[in-house]
Design a protein around this motif. Structure first.
Motif, PDB file in Angstrom:
ATOM      1  N   ARG A 141       0.848  -1.199   0.000  1.00  0.00           N
ATOM      2  CA  ARG A 141       0.000   0.000   0.000  1.00  0.00           C
ATOM      3  C   ARG A 141       0.879   1.244   0.000  1.00  0.00           C
ATOM      4  NH1 ARG A 141      -2.255   0.759   6.275  1.00  0.00           N
ATOM      5  NH2 ARG A 141      -0.293   1.608   7.099  1.00  0.00           N
ATOM      6  N   PRO A 142       0.382   2.358  -0.573  1.00  0.00           N
ATOM      7  CA  PRO A 142       1.145   3.607  -0.531  1.00  0.00           C
ATOM      8  C   PRO A 142       1.351   4.058   0.915  1.00  0.00           C
ATOM      9  CG  PRO A 142      -0.602   3.727  -2.171  1.00  0.00           C
ATOM     10  CD  PRO A 142      -0.849   2.482  -1.376  1.00  0.00           C
ATOM     11  N   PRO A 162       8.635   4.654  -0.404  1.00  0.00           N
ATOM     12  CA  PRO A 162       8.254   3.341  -0.922  1.00  0.00           C
ATOM     13  C   PRO A 162       6.961   2.812  -0.296  1.00  0.00           C
ATOM     14  CG  PRO A 162      10.581   3.389  -0.289  1.00  0.00           C
ATOM     15  CD  PRO A 162       9.968   4.639   0.231  1.00  0.00           C
ATOM     16  N   ASP A 163       6.274   1.988  -1.034  1.00  0.00           N
ATOM     17  CA  ASP A 163       5.077   1.330  -0.506  1.00  0.00           C
ATOM     18  C   ASP A 163       5.392   0.570   0.775  1.00  0.00           C
ATOM     19  OD1 ASP A 163       3.450   2.219  -2.520  1.00  0.00           O
ATOM     20  OD2 ASP A 163       2.944   0.219  -3.294  1.00  0.00           O
ATOM     21  N   SER A 199       7.913  -0.469   4.946  1.00  0.00           N
ATOM     22  CA  SER A 199       8.513  -0.715   3.635  1.00  0.00           C
ATOM     23  C   SER A 199       9.515  -1.861   3.740  1.00  0.00           C
ATOM     24  CB  SER A 199       9.222   0.544   3.126  1.00  0.00           C
ATOM     25  OG  SER A 199      10.411   0.782   3.860  1.00  0.00           O
ATOM     26  N   THR A 258       9.712   0.980  -5.820  1.00  0.00           N
ATOM     27  CA  THR A 258       9.064   1.902  -4.893  1.00  0.00           C
ATOM     28  C   THR A 258       7.596   1.598  -4.644  1.00  0.00           C
ATOM     29  OG1 THR A 258       8.574   3.435  -6.703  1.00  0.00           O
ATOM     30  CG2 THR A 258      10.637   3.776  -5.498  1.00  0.00           C
ATOM     31  N   ASP A 259       6.944   0.888  -5.565  1.00  0.00           N
ATOM     32  CA  ASP A 259       5.507   0.679  -5.378  1.00  0.00           C
ATOM     33  C   ASP A 259       5.053  -0.619  -6.050  1.00  0.00           C
ATOM     34  OD1 ASP A 259       5.430   1.301  -8.114  1.00  0.00           O
ATOM     35  OD2 ASP A 259       4.767   3.358  -7.775  1.00  0.00           O
TER      36      ASP A 259
END
Length: 265
Positions: free
Chosen positions: A28-29, A35-36, A184, A214-215
Motif C-alpha cells: 500500500r502507498p 516506498p510502498d 517498507s 518503490t511501489d
C-alpha cells in the motif's frame, strides 16, 4: 564439505513430504511518501516453524482451496489456483484483511474471519453468498522450497497484491502470531539489521528484491521480467566458508549469505 561451484540443475521434483503453501505480499502507498508499505506479521514464539520471525501472511494449502480454485478460476493451473486461494484465506484468517474478495464488505469481514477460524469452508461461504473471488489480482513472482534439516519443508508460492481499501483495524490471529505492522521492505530490513526483528532466509531475500522498487506497479513490472522458477537454496564452499546460495537470474540483488549468519527456520 565439498565445493559446489554451480547450482543444481533446475527441477520440479520436490523433496519428499514438501507441504504446499502460499504467501502474500500486500503493498500500500505510505502516508508519509516514499516506498510502498508491506503488511508483515510476527509469528508466535511457540510455533514449530519460524518461531518469532517476521514473515508475510500465508500458510498451508488446504483441500478446499483446490475446490474454490476449480470453481472460480478453472483456467488456472490447479496448484497455482489453489495456492492463490490459500493466500487469500490465510491472509483473512491471520490479519483480518479481505484481499481478492470484492463482494465482502468491511462490516462483514469480522464475521467471515470468525467463520473461517471456526472451520467453515470457504467454498461453502462463497456459495451461500453468491460471491466470486478475484484470483487474477494476485501477481505470482516466485516459488521457494528450502530443504533445511532443521525445519519443515514447504513448497511456497509467492504472490503480490495491492492492498484493498479497508476501514477495520487489522489484528493478528493470536494462536499463530503476536504482532502485525506495515513497513517498507527497506524499513523491515533495517529493523532486522538492528536486531529488532528476525527474518528467515527466504523472507530476507524477497525483502531485498522488493526494496529495489518503490511501489506495487513497479514491482509488477519488475516481476514480469523474470521467470517463476522453483528455488531450492544450496550450500557452496567459498575459500573454506559455507554460503547458502540461490540462482542469479531470477531478479534477486543478493544471491548468497554466509551459512553461519542465516536463519533457516
Amino acid at each position: 564439505m565439498s565445493s559446489i561451484t554451480t547450482p543444481p540443475v533446475r527441477s520440479e521434483n520436490l523433496p519428499d513430504g514438501a507441504i504446499p503453501a502460499a504467501t502474500l505480499v500486500i503493498m500500500r502507498p505510505s502516508d508519509a511518501g516514499g516506498p510502498d508499505e508491506i503488511l508483515m506479521v510476527k509469528r508466535s514464539t511457540t510455533m514449530a516453524f519460524a518461531a518469532g520471525a517476521v514473515v508475510f501472511p500465508g500458510g498451508r494449502v488446504d483441500p478446499d482451496d483446490y475446490l474454490v480454485a476449480r470453481q472460480h478460476a478453472p483456467d488456472l493451473d490447479q496448484a497455482d489456483g489453489a495456492a492463490r486461494v490459500a493466500a487469500l484465506r490465510e491472509t483473512l484468517e491471520e490479519t483480518g484483511l479481505a484481499v481478492g474478495w470484492p463482494g465482502l464488505a468491511d462490516a462483514e469481514v469480522a464475521d467471515a474471519r470468525r467463520a473461517l477460524l471456526a472451520g467453515t469452508l470457504l467454498s461453502d461461504m462463497l456459495a451461500a453468498r453468491g460471491d466470486r473471488v478475484a484470483l487474477d489480482s494476485f501477481v505470482p513472482f516466485t516459488r521457494w522450497c528450502p530443504n533445511f534439516k532443521e525445519a519443515r519443508t514447504f513448497d511456497t508460492r509467492f504472490y503480490a497484491v495491492a492492498a484493498p481499501p479497508h476501514s477495520q483495524e487489522l489484528t493478528v490471529e493470536e494462536a499463530e502470531h503476536s504482532h502485525i505492522f506495515w513497513a517498507s521492505a527497506r524499513e523491515t530490513l533495517a529493523m532486522a539489521d538492528r536486531g529488532e526483528v528476525s527474518v528467515i532466509f527466504p523472507t530476507r531475500r524477497n525483502l531485498e528484491r522488493l526494496a529495489q522498487v518503490t511501489d506495487f506497479t513497479g514491482f509488477t513490472d519488475h516481476s514480469g521480467q523474470f521467470p517463476v522458477e522453483l528455488i531450492t537454496p544450496w550450500i557452496e564452499d567459498r575459500d573454506g566458508e559455507a554460503f547458502l546460495c540461490i540462482p542469479g537470474h531470477l531478479g534477486y540483488p543478493v544471491t548468497s549469505e554466509s551459512f553461519e549468519r542465516v536463519r533457516r527456520g
